[in-house]
Design an enzyme around this catalytic site. Structure first.
Site, PDB file in Angstrom:
ATOM      1  N   ASP A   3       0.879  -1.169   0.000  1.00 25.63           N
ATOM      2  CA  ASP A   3       0.000   0.000   0.000  1.00 25.63           C
ATOM      3  C   ASP A   3       0.916   1.219   0.000  1.00 25.63           C
ATOM      4  O   ASP A   3       2.128   1.096   0.190  1.00 25.63           O
ATOM      5  CB  ASP A   3      -0.889  -0.013   1.266  1.00 25.63           C
ATOM      6  CG  ASP A   3      -1.772   1.226   1.359  1.00 25.63           C
ATOM      7  OD1 ASP A   3      -2.440   1.555   0.365  1.00 25.63           O
ATOM      8  OD2 ASP A   3      -1.803   1.877   2.416  1.00 25.63           O
ATOM      9  N   SER A   4       0.317   2.399  -0.168  1.00 22.80           N
ATOM     10  CA  SER A   4       1.118   3.618  -0.106  1.00 22.80           C
ATOM     11  C   SER A   4       1.609   3.882   1.312  1.00 22.80           C
ATOM     12  O   SER A   4       2.511   4.694   1.504  1.00 22.80           O
ATOM     13  CB  SER A   4       0.286   4.813  -0.564  1.00 22.80           C
ATOM     14  OG  SER A   4      -0.775   5.016   0.346  1.00 22.80           O
ATOM     15  N   CYS A  67      -4.236  -1.594  -1.944  1.00 20.25           N
ATOM     16  CA  CYS A  67      -4.357  -0.154  -2.156  1.00 20.25           C
ATOM     17  C   CYS A  67      -5.309   0.044  -3.336  1.00 20.25           C
ATOM     18  O   CYS A  67      -5.041  -0.446  -4.431  1.00 20.25           O
ATOM     19  CB  CYS A  67      -2.981   0.416  -2.491  1.00 20.25           C
ATOM     20  SG  CYS A  67      -3.025   2.142  -2.981  1.00 20.25           S
ATOM     21  N   THR A  69      -6.058   2.793  -4.906  1.00 23.81           N
ATOM     22  CA  THR A  69      -5.539   3.694  -5.935  1.00 23.81           C
ATOM     23  C   THR A  69      -4.621   2.924  -6.888  1.00 23.81           C
ATOM     24  O   THR A  69      -4.712   3.064  -8.115  1.00 23.81           O
ATOM     25  CB  THR A  69      -4.782   4.877  -5.297  1.00 23.81           C
ATOM     26  OG1 THR A  69      -5.566   5.403  -4.225  1.00 23.81           O
ATOM     27  CG2 THR A  69      -4.516   5.965  -6.307  1.00 23.81           C
ATOM     28  N   GLU A 147      -2.261   8.789   8.324  1.00 16.03           N
ATOM     29  CA  GLU A 147      -0.791   8.657   8.335  1.00 16.03           C
ATOM     30  C   GLU A 147      -0.178   9.426   9.517  1.00 16.03           C
ATOM     31  O   GLU A 147       0.905   9.109   9.967  1.00 16.03           O
ATOM     32  CB  GLU A 147      -0.184   9.153   7.015  1.00 16.03           C
ATOM     33  CG  GLU A 147      -0.543   8.283   5.810  1.00 16.03           C
ATOM     34  CD  GLU A 147       0.297   7.007   5.677  1.00 16.03           C
ATOM     35  OE1 GLU A 147       1.506   7.039   5.921  1.00 16.03           O
ATOM     36  OE2 GLU A 147      -0.291   5.963   5.312  1.00 16.03           O
ATOM     37  N   CYS A 179     -10.878   2.924   0.117  1.00 22.67           N
ATOM     38  CA  CYS A 179      -9.466   3.253   0.331  1.00 22.67           C
ATOM     39  C   CYS A 179      -9.100   2.493   1.587  1.00 22.67           C
ATOM     40  O   CYS A 179      -9.832   2.547   2.589  1.00 22.67           O
ATOM     41  CB  CYS A 179      -9.288   4.757   0.547  1.00 22.67           C
ATOM     42  SG  CYS A 179      -7.626   5.190   1.139  1.00 22.67           S
ATOM     43  N   THR A 180      -8.001   1.758   1.537  1.00 23.55           N
ATOM     44  CA  THR A 180      -7.710   0.869   2.663  1.00 23.55           C
ATOM     45  C   THR A 180      -7.341   1.639   3.937  1.00 23.55           C
ATOM     46  O   THR A 180      -7.300   1.050   5.016  1.00 23.55           O
ATOM     47  CB  THR A 180      -6.598  -0.129   2.288  1.00 23.55           C
ATOM     48  OG1 THR A 180      -5.473   0.594   1.748  1.00 23.55           O
ATOM     49  CG2 THR A 180      -7.094  -1.136   1.265  1.00 23.55           C
ATOM     50  N   HIS A 181      -7.081   2.938   3.820  1.00 23.26           N
ATOM     51  CA  HIS A 181      -6.846   3.739   5.031  1.00 23.26           C
ATOM     52  C   HIS A 181      -8.144   4.019   5.798  1.00 23.26           C
ATOM     53  O   HIS A 181      -8.113   4.264   6.997  1.00 23.26           O
ATOM     54  CB  HIS A 181      -6.250   5.108   4.671  1.00 23.26           C
ATOM     55  CG  HIS A 181      -4.789   5.098   4.354  1.00 23.26           C
ATOM     56  ND1 HIS A 181      -4.281   4.552   3.205  1.00 23.26           N
ATOM     57  CD2 HIS A 181      -3.723   5.606   5.034  1.00 23.26           C
ATOM     58  CE1 HIS A 181      -2.958   4.721   3.189  1.00 23.26           C
ATOM     59  NE2 HIS A 181      -2.598   5.350   4.292  1.00 23.26           N
TER      60      HIS A 181
HETATM   61  N1  DGL Z   1      -4.655   3.308   0.857  1.00 22.67           N
HETATM   62  C1  DGL Z   1      -4.691   3.743  -0.469  1.00 22.67           C
HETATM   63  C2  DGL Z   1      -5.928   3.347  -1.206  1.00 22.67           C
HETATM   64  O1  DGL Z   1      -6.548   2.377  -0.845  1.00 22.67           O
HETATM   65  C3  DGL Z   1      -4.147   5.039  -0.945  1.00 22.67           C
HETATM   66  C4  DGL Z   1      -3.964   6.184  -0.095  1.00 22.67           C
HETATM   67  C5  DGL Z   1      -3.108   7.253  -0.724  1.00 22.67           C
HETATM   68  O2  DGL Z   1      -1.900   7.084  -0.683  1.00 22.67           O
HETATM   69  O3  DGL Z   1      -3.649   8.241  -1.218  1.00 22.67           O
HETATM   70  O4  DGL Z   1      -6.302   3.980  -2.155  1.00 22.67           O
END
Ligand code: DGL
Length: 261
Positions: A3-4, A67, A69, A147, A179-181
């Site tokens: 992931d990012s 992720c 994205t 983050e 978004c996994t965050h």
């Molecule tokens: N966690 C990521 C996702 O699921 C991306 C978050 C990011 O770096 O913008 O899209």
């Protein structure tokens, strides 16, 4: 898995719980996060680079793009062909679970600017249920709060009220955290959306998909040869990755190491 940053740890948690025999190497590309506002081609390049690293250095038998994205930016079947390994993404499992959760057919998806702008969710929902009424919203700023480890502040609640207003107005009864965050912001999102809206995280569905893919390709681990190993890599501040990562994932994140880029 990659992931990012910290977001994919939601998928890692589900994977560790569901498949306790499997070992995991997790890359958090925190040195280049956020992916959301970047050009999709650039994100696809990062995905390819990280995937190759995981296969070449760790002999990964399967790749999980944890992720949205990156999954929206990089064509996963092409990546699988390039790597010669199965690749699992988060978009299809999330959509299936979203469409199972709705009763009214009015559903929402939130994600990064890159994910929502790519049209990947719009296409995936239309592909499974063309009658579903879908409202999408990009939520720039959410990832940055996670983050920083700030998941329940007044500031994040005010931002959520503004960004989630279109979903509220559309009266969705199920909302996919695309978004996994975002599962780390579930408490705030639930407060804003109300308890009657079902929040769907793709993490659990993705873990089920990984289990099926492992079984289907004869790659499932059986626990022989000792317990599983968990390794974590970060391309940014490694000490911060260990500290916040352990808080978010749990005790499996004992230590992290630096990525070579
Ligand atoms: N966690 C990521 C996702 O699921 C991306 C978050 C990011 O770096 O913008 O899209």
């Amino acid at each position: 898995m990659f992931d990012s940053g910290f977001g994919g740890l939601t998928v890692a948690r589900a994977l560790i719980d569901l498949l306790p025999h499997e070992s995991l190497v997790y890359v958090g590309d925190t040195g280049r996060y956020p992916y959301g506002p970047r050009d999709l081609e650039e994100v696809a390049g990062f995905a390819r680079q990280i995937a190759r690293h995981l296969v070449e250095e760790y002999d990964a038998k399967m790749l999980v793009v944890a992720c949205n994205t990156a999954a929206a930016a990089a064509p996963l079947p092409e990546l699988a062909a390039e790597l010669g390994r199965p690749v699992v993404g988060v978009i299809e499992p999330g959509v299936r679970s979203l469409l199972k959760a709705t009763e009214t057919g009015r559903v929402g998806v939130i994600g990064t600017v890159g994910t929502i702008g790519s049209g990947a969710y719009q296409a995936a929902v239309a592909g499974i249920d063309p009658a579903a009424e879908l409202t999408c919203a990009a939520c720039p700023g959410f990832v940055e709060f996670v983050e920083r480890g700030e998941t329940e502040s007044e500031q994040v609640r005010i931002l959520a009220q503004r960004l989630l207003a279109p979903l509220h107005d559309a009266k969705v009864d199920a909302l996919l955290l695309g978004c996994t965050h975002y599962p780390f912001l579930a408490h705030t999102i639930r407060t804003v959306m109300g308890r009657e809206v079902v929040l769907v995280s793709s993490a659990d569905e993705t873990a089920f998909e990984i289990r099926e893919a492992l079984r289907g390709s004869d790659l499932a681990g059986d626990g022989a040869g000792g317990g599983p190993s968990y390794r974590f890599l970060s391309s940014g501040d490694v000490a911060w990755f260990e500290e916040l990562g352990r808080r978010l994932l749990g005790p499996e994140l004992l230590q992290a190491q630096a990525c070579p880029w």
